[in-house]
Design a protein around this motif. Sequence first.
Motif, PDB file in Angstrom:
ATOM      1  N   LYS A  26     -13.249 -34.131  -1.261  1.00 30.89           N
ATOM      2  CA  LYS A  26     -13.219 -35.565  -1.555  1.00 30.89           C
ATOM      3  C   LYS A  26     -12.738 -36.349  -0.344  1.00 30.89           C
ATOM      4  N   ASP A  27     -11.769 -35.832   0.383  1.00 29.73           N
ATOM      5  CA  ASP A  27     -11.233 -36.517   1.560  1.00 29.73           C
ATOM      6  C   ASP A  27     -12.234 -36.534   2.704  1.00 29.73           C
TER       7      ASP A  27
ATOM      8  N   LYS B  65      -7.958 -26.807  -6.781  1.00 29.16           N
ATOM      9  CA  LYS B  65      -7.600 -28.231  -6.725  1.00 29.16           C
ATOM     10  C   LYS B  65      -7.542 -28.717  -5.278  1.00 29.16           C
ATOM     11  N   GLU B  66      -6.943 -27.930  -4.384  1.00 33.99           N
ATOM     12  CA  GLU B  66      -6.875 -28.309  -2.970  1.00 33.99           C
ATOM     13  C   GLU B  66      -8.266 -28.339  -2.335  1.00 33.99           C
TER      14      GLU B  66
ATOM     15  N   ARG C  54      -9.922 -31.506  -3.453  1.00 31.31           N
ATOM     16  CA  ARG C  54      -9.301 -32.640  -2.763  1.00 31.31           C
ATOM     17  C   ARG C  54      -9.797 -32.717  -1.324  1.00 31.31           C
TER      18      ARG C  54
END
Length: 73
Positions: free
Chosen positions: A45-46, A38-39, A42
């Motif tokens: 995506k960032d 998940k990290e 993320r």
Amino acid sequence: MLGNLGFTEIAILLLILVLFFGAKRIPEIGASIGKGIKEFKRGLKDEAVEPPAAGSDAPLPPAQSAGPKRLSQ
């Protein structure tokens, strides 16, 4: 790659995991792997930088030089 695993092979792998890590550690390992994925998603995506819309007053990011940067001279 994993498409040819049958029930017996999966059962043997699970038995080895239980013997190696213990029954109480397996849920913890699964949760930590899930959090890591998940990290990672993320972070990807960032990092995706969208260019500013046409006509906006937002400044463009500085251009990157093609050569290597020197730390000291």
